[in-house]
Design a protein around this motif. Structure first.
Motif, PDB file in Angstrom:
ATOM      1  N   TYR A 105     100.213 -65.572 -42.064  1.00 57.18           N
ATOM      2  CA  TYR A 105     100.178 -64.898 -40.768  1.00 57.18           C
ATOM      3  C   TYR A 105      98.970 -65.366 -39.963  1.00 57.18           C
ATOM      4  O   TYR A 105      97.919 -65.691 -40.519  1.00 57.18           O
ATOM      5  CB  TYR A 105     100.118 -63.379 -40.949  1.00 57.18           C
ATOM      6  N   ASN A 106      99.137 -65.403 -38.654  1.00 52.21           N
ATOM      7  CA  ASN A 106      98.071 -65.833 -37.759  1.00 52.21           C
ATOM      8  C   ASN A 106      97.060 -64.695 -37.600  1.00 52.21           C
ATOM      9  O   ASN A 106      97.329 -63.683 -36.955  1.00 52.21           O
ATOM     10  CB  ASN A 106      98.651 -66.221 -36.404  1.00 52.21           C
ATOM     11  N   GLY A 111      92.288 -64.923 -31.217  1.00 53.34           N
ATOM     12  CA  GLY A 111      93.539 -64.418 -30.657  1.00 53.34           C
ATOM     13  C   GLY A 111      93.661 -62.912 -30.652  1.00 53.34           C
ATOM     14  O   GLY A 111      94.626 -62.360 -30.130  1.00 53.34           O
ATOM     15  N   LYS A 112      92.679 -62.218 -31.227  1.00 50.30           N
ATOM     16  CA  LYS A 112      92.674 -60.746 -31.282  1.00 50.30           C
ATOM     17  C   LYS A 112      93.962 -60.209 -31.896  1.00 50.30           C
ATOM     18  O   LYS A 112      94.574 -59.262 -31.393  1.00 50.30           O
ATOM     19  CB  LYS A 112      92.456 -60.152 -29.886  1.00 50.30           C
ATOM     20  N   ARG A 113      94.394 -60.854 -32.966  1.00 52.52           N
ATOM     21  CA  ARG A 113      95.587 -60.380 -33.668  1.00 52.52           C
ATOM     22  C   ARG A 113      95.251 -59.423 -34.804  1.00 52.52           C
ATOM     23  O   ARG A 113      96.142 -58.949 -35.489  1.00 52.52           O
ATOM     24  CB  ARG A 113      96.381 -61.570 -34.215  1.00 52.52           C
ATOM     25  N   MET A 114      93.948 -59.179 -35.016  1.00 51.37           N
ATOM     26  CA  MET A 114      93.491 -58.228 -36.023  1.00 51.37           C
ATOM     27  C   MET A 114      92.892 -57.012 -35.341  1.00 51.37           C
ATOM     28  O   MET A 114      92.074 -57.140 -34.420  1.00 51.37           O
ATOM     29  CB  MET A 114      92.457 -58.888 -36.943  1.00 51.37           C
ATOM     30  N   ILE A 125     102.285 -59.641 -37.221  1.00 51.37           N
ATOM     31  CA  ILE A 125     103.014 -60.541 -38.117  1.00 51.37           C
ATOM     32  C   ILE A 125     104.039 -61.401 -37.384  1.00 51.37           C
ATOM     33  O   ILE A 125     104.878 -62.049 -38.023  1.00 51.37           O
ATOM     34  CB  ILE A 125     103.717 -59.745 -39.233  1.00 51.37           C
ATOM     35  N   THR A 126     103.979 -61.436 -36.059  1.00 51.31           N
ATOM     36  CA  THR A 126     104.966 -62.202 -35.302  1.00 51.31           C
ATOM     37  C   THR A 126     104.614 -63.682 -35.202  1.00 51.31           C
ATOM     38  O   THR A 126     105.474 -64.497 -34.860  1.00 51.31           O
ATOM     39  CB  THR A 126     105.109 -61.632 -33.886  1.00 51.31           C
ATOM     40  N   SER A 127     103.369 -64.045 -35.509  1.00 49.04           N
ATOM     41  CA  SER A 127     102.933 -65.430 -35.359  1.00 49.04           C
ATOM     42  C   SER A 127     102.548 -65.999 -36.713  1.00 49.04           C
ATOM     43  O   SER A 127     101.874 -65.335 -37.516  1.00 49.04           O
ATOM     44  CB  SER A 127     101.753 -65.526 -34.389  1.00 49.04           C
ATOM     45  N   ASN A 155     105.667 -54.424 -35.173  1.00 51.34           N
ATOM     46  CA  ASN A 155     105.153 -55.779 -35.395  1.00 51.34           C
ATOM     47  C   ASN A 155     103.763 -55.797 -36.009  1.00 51.34           C
ATOM     48  O   ASN A 155     103.220 -56.874 -36.268  1.00 51.34           O
ATOM     49  CB  ASN A 155     105.131 -56.551 -34.074  1.00 51.34           C
ATOM     50  N   LEU A 156     103.171 -54.639 -36.235  1.00 52.15           N
ATOM     51  CA  LEU A 156     101.855 -54.546 -36.831  1.00 52.15           C
ATOM     52  C   LEU A 156     101.954 -53.959 -38.234  1.00 52.15           C
ATOM     53  O   LEU A 156     102.716 -53.012 -38.464  1.00 52.15           O
ATOM     54  CB  LEU A 156     100.932 -53.686 -35.973  1.00 52.15           C
TER      55      LEU A 156
END
Length: 238
Positions: A105-106, A111-114, A125-127, A155-156
């Motif tokens: 997972y990215n 990217g502020k995905r966390m 988890i989309t990327s 998605n989280l």
């Protein structure tokens, strides 16, 4: 000739010259794996069970979450992934290597995905990340669990780490198949030791007399004997 081929050739020369640096393990790994490999649905690594995502969806307990880490200038970087396949690679000298094929997972910090809130870490988890490098050694993986983040959306996923206190290699039984699909390697042999007598077995042949004809008791006599035996036991209890 690429770098790996040069290293393989150098290791072969060292092995031919009897150099102690060219151990059997290093030499086997330098000569590349066979073209054929085995795919497993689950395995046990360092006492922890891992399952591929496709099979893991059929179980209530989750075993497909994987995390690894790497060192960079800013500190330790943790990668979160899901296990897709377990590959068993065969080398010469009967050496085997197990590799995990996973989807990473990215979790790029830029990217502020966390998201971190009250000691709870969630990730998007989309990327997917590092698609060109989807393999690690099985011994490099640690298990992690993912929970649905009901507060922020589907998605989280919330990342949950645990420490395994008691670990037992108990074979699981699938509802559809009872065959053992787990692969693991033991350092010591699990074969039972050979059987040895610790005392002499008495010869019971001397207790059987063949010079006397057998006595056949009637059913009535047997009932009387059993009745007397029962009365004798009652007297002992009293």
């Amino acid at each position: 000739m690429d770098k790996l081929s040069k290293e393989a050739k150098l290791m072969a020369i060292l092995k031919f010259n009897g150099d102690p640096k060219a151990s059997d393990d290093l030499y086997a790994l330098s000569q590349f794996a066979d073209d054929y490999y085995t795919i497993w649905d689950s395995c046990i690594v360092n006492g922890v069970r891992f399952r591929c995502k496709e099979r893991d969806d059929n179980f209530k307990k989750q075993c497909s979450g994987v995390c690894t880490w790497d060192d960079d200038e800013n500190g330790d970087v943790i990668y979160y992934s899901v296990l897709l396949e377990i590959l068993e690679l065969d080398f010469i000298y009967h050496r085997k290597v197990f590799r995990f094929h996973y989807k990473r997972y990215n979790t790029d910090r830029k990217g502020k995905r966390m998201l971190i809130d009250n000691n709870l870490t969630s990730m998007n988890i989309t990327s997917e990340w590092y698609k060109e490098d989807p393999f690690i050694l099985a011994t490099q993986a640690q298990q992690v669990f993912y929970l649905n983040d009901c507060a922020r959306g589907k998605n989280l996923m919330v990342i949950q780490k645990i420490d395994h206190r008691g670990i037992y290699d108990v074979a699981e039984v699938d509802e559809e198949q009872s065959a053992n699909d787990d692969v693991f390697q033991e350092e010591d042999s699990s074969e039972l030791p050979s059987f040895h007598l610790i005392e002499d077995i008495p010869d019971t042949s001397s207790l059987v007399r063949e010079d006397v004809a057998p006595i056949i008791l009637s059913q009535e006599m047997m009932l009387k004997l059993r009745h007397k035996e029962s009365l004798f036991r009652d007297q002992e209890d009293t």
